[in-house]
Scaffold this motif. Structure first.
Motif, PDB file in Angstrom:
ATOM      1  N   LEU A  66       0.833  -1.203   0.000  1.00  0.00           N
ATOM      2  CA  LEU A  66       0.000   0.000   0.000  1.00  0.00           C
ATOM      3  C   LEU A  66       0.865   1.250   0.000  1.00  0.00           C
ATOM      4  O   LEU A  66       0.634   2.193  -0.772  1.00  0.00           O
ATOM      5  CB  LEU A  66      -0.924  -0.004   1.222  1.00  0.00           C
ATOM      6  CG  LEU A  66      -1.751   1.258   1.451  1.00  0.00           C
ATOM      7  CD1 LEU A  66      -2.820   1.407   0.363  1.00  0.00           C
ATOM      8  CD2 LEU A  66      -2.428   1.240   2.832  1.00  0.00           C
ATOM      9  N   LEU A  67       1.869   1.267   0.863  1.00  0.00           N
ATOM     10  CA  LEU A  67       2.727   2.452   0.939  1.00  0.00           C
ATOM     11  C   LEU A  67       3.533   2.630  -0.342  1.00  0.00           C
ATOM     12  O   LEU A  67       3.759   3.757  -0.787  1.00  0.00           O
ATOM     13  CB  LEU A  67       3.654   2.357   2.158  1.00  0.00           C
ATOM     14  CG  LEU A  67       2.934   2.476   3.500  1.00  0.00           C
ATOM     15  CD1 LEU A  67       3.906   2.243   4.657  1.00  0.00           C
ATOM     16  CD2 LEU A  67       2.241   3.831   3.652  1.00  0.00           C
ATOM     17  N   ILE A 111      -1.276   9.479   1.287  1.00  0.00           N
ATOM     18  CA  ILE A 111      -1.713   9.096   2.632  1.00  0.00           C
ATOM     19  C   ILE A 111      -0.996   9.950   3.662  1.00  0.00           C
ATOM     20  O   ILE A 111       0.238  10.007   3.679  1.00  0.00           O
ATOM     21  CB  ILE A 111      -1.406   7.611   2.929  1.00  0.00           C
ATOM     22  CG1 ILE A 111      -2.030   6.700   1.872  1.00  0.00           C
ATOM     23  CG2 ILE A 111      -1.882   7.231   4.323  1.00  0.00           C
ATOM     24  CD1 ILE A 111      -1.631   5.235   2.017  1.00  0.00           C
ATOM     25  N   ASP A 112      -1.775  10.614   4.540  1.00  0.00           N
ATOM     26  CA  ASP A 112      -1.183  11.441   5.598  1.00  0.00           C
ATOM     27  C   ASP A 112      -1.192  10.713   6.938  1.00  0.00           C
ATOM     28  O   ASP A 112      -0.252  10.821   7.711  1.00  0.00           O
ATOM     29  CB  ASP A 112      -1.931  12.775   5.676  1.00  0.00           C
ATOM     30  CG  ASP A 112      -1.857  13.514   4.350  1.00  0.00           C
ATOM     31  OD1 ASP A 112      -0.843  14.189   4.104  1.00  0.00           O
ATOM     32  OD2 ASP A 112      -2.788  13.380   3.524  1.00  0.00           O
ATOM     33  N   GLU A 163       9.061   5.690   7.532  1.00  0.00           N
ATOM     34  CA  GLU A 163       9.883   5.846   6.329  1.00  0.00           C
ATOM     35  C   GLU A 163       9.100   6.491   5.187  1.00  0.00           C
ATOM     36  O   GLU A 163       9.676   7.106   4.295  1.00  0.00           O
ATOM     37  CB  GLU A 163      10.427   4.490   5.877  1.00  0.00           C
ATOM     38  CG  GLU A 163      11.504   3.934   6.811  1.00  0.00           C
ATOM     39  CD  GLU A 163      11.783   2.454   6.573  1.00  0.00           C
ATOM     40  OE1 GLU A 163      12.482   1.852   7.410  1.00  0.00           O
ATOM     41  OE2 GLU A 163      11.280   1.918   5.562  1.00  0.00           O
ATOM     42  N   ALA A 164       7.769   6.314   5.208  1.00  0.00           N
ATOM     43  CA  ALA A 164       6.933   6.854   4.127  1.00  0.00           C
ATOM     44  C   ALA A 164       6.303   8.194   4.512  1.00  0.00           C
ATOM     45  O   ALA A 164       5.414   8.674   3.805  1.00  0.00           O
ATOM     46  CB  ALA A 164       5.852   5.841   3.760  1.00  0.00           C
ATOM     47  N   LEU A 195      -4.273  -1.772  -6.870  1.00  0.00           N
ATOM     48  CA  LEU A 195      -3.551  -2.913  -6.304  1.00  0.00           C
ATOM     49  C   LEU A 195      -2.057  -2.606  -6.285  1.00  0.00           C
ATOM     50  O   LEU A 195      -1.499  -2.147  -7.279  1.00  0.00           O
ATOM     51  CB  LEU A 195      -3.785  -4.165  -7.149  1.00  0.00           C
ATOM     52  CG  LEU A 195      -5.212  -4.710  -7.200  1.00  0.00           C
ATOM     53  CD1 LEU A 195      -5.285  -5.883  -8.184  1.00  0.00           C
ATOM     54  CD2 LEU A 195      -5.682  -5.149  -5.817  1.00  0.00           C
ATOM     55  N   GLY A 196      -1.407  -2.889  -5.170  1.00  0.00           N
ATOM     56  CA  GLY A 196       0.043  -2.780  -5.101  1.00  0.00           C
ATOM     57  C   GLY A 196       0.696  -3.869  -5.936  1.00  0.00           C
ATOM     58  O   GLY A 196       0.029  -4.782  -6.432  1.00  0.00           O
ATOM     59  N   TYR A 197       1.995  -3.773  -6.066  1.00  0.00           N
ATOM     60  CA  TYR A 197       2.725  -4.701  -6.935  1.00  0.00           C
ATOM     61  C   TYR A 197       2.548  -6.154  -6.492  1.00  0.00           C
ATOM     62  O   TYR A 197       2.282  -7.038  -7.309  1.00  0.00           O
ATOM     63  CB  TYR A 197       4.220  -4.335  -6.936  1.00  0.00           C
ATOM     64  CG  TYR A 197       5.052  -5.287  -7.740  1.00  0.00           C
ATOM     65  CD1 TYR A 197       4.988  -5.281  -9.128  1.00  0.00           C
ATOM     66  CD2 TYR A 197       5.881  -6.211  -7.114  1.00  0.00           C
ATOM     67  CE1 TYR A 197       5.743  -6.175  -9.880  1.00  0.00           C
ATOM     68  CE2 TYR A 197       6.644  -7.100  -7.858  1.00  0.00           C
ATOM     69  CZ  TYR A 197       6.567  -7.078  -9.235  1.00  0.00           C
ATOM     70  OH  TYR A 197       7.308  -7.955  -9.974  1.00  0.00           O
TER      71      TYR A 197
END
Lengths: 273, 273, 273
Positions: free
Chosen positions: A45-46, A53-54, A80-81, C37-39
């Motif tokens: 997701l990240l 996304i906050d 990290e994100a 969708l993420g990877y």
């Protein structure tokens, strides 16, 4: 700011009005509700959506049933994100009902959280207790988000009361104040039994306070679109399902039908077919 | 058992009443419905939530459209996590309608399953055929779960009939009996057209039989909460969506608003703020 | 073709009537909507379900808010799995409204897409503009999917108009034509406010044109089942949620209760229990 004509085509395609702010931003915030994403889902997701996304809220008490090492890894990834992560307010309320707010804050700190939510959606708190809880969290070096609104079906907080509580919470040190919408978005707060939005209420409240510090929980697609049509791309929205984050970002930019006609942009000269 | 005062604070936060049983347990079971989780999603789910999952059902015939090597890997992961995995009852019914029950059981065994579901949600079976199917599965060394209830919209099994069928299935060797709720949870069995629960029915049935061996399909959040409020944290629930498993665990422990006020715990002495 | 009796048991279990066609196929197509969708999720989905997926649409403008390197990796994975991938029509409409169709096509080509959707769900286009857009895309070596239907709530395209548009789009070079159903499937096109299907409309349209080239958006489970019961396993369905793809495949094969009684197969001789 660049003139519109100088913006490269690809940027205009991604954001037709060129007004979406990058992180860290002070408005147009998106808060995700995570009810138990596994490690790979969370990382995934990240990777795809971190710029949009906050905040990530670990819904209600899910942090309490997640293995601690996994929780730590998720907190690390969020940091990290540049995403703020915190446990849902119900978890605080359970500790408060046990008379263990201080232990709760110490425990969160040990795990690695730096934001905390203070709410009374299920329990009763006096105004003084609420103030003390906010201040206690701040004295533990937490940044504080408060929530206004009861979770019981059909609950409603009059606008004047919401405004007053917002001002009090901010005065006592809350960074942001959330308006309750639950995960269902139906028959709760500003939403009727079908999830329709009370637009007059939202307008009245938004005019009366600094809405950059207010986050509206808006779990349903039609609610997200309604808020953006009403208040613009920079309204703060919460309780967004993880799989909906790109959709919400598209709504903000006018990249989905529900808001596309409402986000203005200039056509660029020169017919092409 | 420890006295409440001896329980560390963190444990009380995670489970305020300290009554949630660890696996393997004989009640408070959670059965997940998997409609096609990929390998990484499946592994991810078990990593975060295995202690809260007792059964995973591969819904209806999805096992039949999953690549066999992938199916084997999922079965292996489930075994390592002490989770029982089995194909949905419809898959059995298709084999039965083809007059191929024995081949079906041999095939499942070859793939690596050790639990099987016997149902007649779509087909018709006599009481004798049902008994024979259960016994055939047991003679192939399967543990058996049966299901009661038709899948057609508006279907309803009278309480007396459900109780009688439960007793017969148990007598013939079924470990657990599931009550049909489908994936929708609406206009089916104990749920009305809006998904509301027939609480009298549930109470009557629960009193009349050994409900530790009964699993109620309850796909919707409000149904899960209603069952736990009515029957307590140790009710067995099924057809839980994978993303809802931590939510259901929170409902059982009183870590979500819908059941928080119903799960009692003692406040601990000493005001803290 | 083999006689039914020669088909191995396992194949009959997976596909009782033995009539489901493998990819690449000219009917019975399934189009997935991917909203972000993420990877790993994407790879996971293809690993478990690629044989059951013909198209993946990156819904509305989500391609515009996905990091380009990640987009390229998804396109690569889709190609390896023989799945056609393309951005949603709204993304095209935004470019068209900016008078930048040619730049849009160049940009998609550079990123790696080879299919494109042409639609006017939100914008207005004349018949001539639509024709030119299809032809422009083809002259850029794209394969073209068009969509018919407005996205506004309650929109409806009369059958005669849909048929006429279908024929025009096909004549101008569209490979497939999609009928709008949005993501909600309610109060839009052939679906009433509760998502019920206008079966007469579907029958009339299906008889009047080459329905192998028509894709019906059918996001809800009951709609997918209704289409398959009405038009058979080989109806083309779109806007399927990624987590529903095995369910839709089961509906096509009669491996789920909703269509199981409608998919005929012969029982095989010899009682077994």
């Amino acid at each position: 700011m660049q003139s519109y004509a100088d913006i490269p085509w690809e940027s205009r395609l991604m954001d037709p009005s060129n007004e979406r702010k990058p992180k860290p931003r002070y408005c147009g915030l998106t808060m995700i509700i995570d009810k138990g994403l596994g490690y790979l889902q969370f990382r995934d997701l990240l990777e795809i959506a971190a710029p949009h996304i906050d905040f990530i809220k670990l819904g209600f008490g899910t942090a309490g049933v997640t293995p601690i090492p996994l929780l730590r890894k998720k907190i690390q990834l969020a940091a990290e994100a540049d995403v703020h992560i915190y446990p849902g307010g119900t978890f605080f309320e359970i500790a408060h009902a046990q008379n263990q707010t201080k232990n709760y804050l110490d425990t969160l700190r040990k795990i690695g959280f730096s934001w905390v939510e203070i709410s009374d959606g299920t329990i009763s708190m006096t105004a003084y207790e609420r103030q003390k809880a906010i201040q206690l969290a701040r004295s533990h070096s937490f940044k504080v988000i408060t929530e206004i609104g009861k979770k019981a079906q059909g609950s409603f907080t009059p606008a004047a009361q919401l405004i007053e509580q917002f001002e009090a919470d901010r005065l006592h040190g809350a960074e942001y104040v959330i308006v309750e919408g639950r995960e269902s978005g139906k028959n709760i707060g500003v939403f009727d039994a079908l999830g329709g939005l009370d637009e007059n209420y939202v307008s009245d409240v938004s005019k009366a306070l600094d809405s950059n510090h207010l986050i509206w929980e808006a779990p349903l697609h039609k609610q997200q679109a309604a808020f953006i049509r009403l208040s613009g791309r920079d309204v703060n929205l919460g309780n967004i399902a993880p799989g909906e984050v790109l959709s919400v970002e598209c709504l903000r930019r006018g990249l989905r039908a529900d808001t596309f006609p409402f986000i203005s942009f200039e056509p660029i000269g020169g017919a092409q077919g």
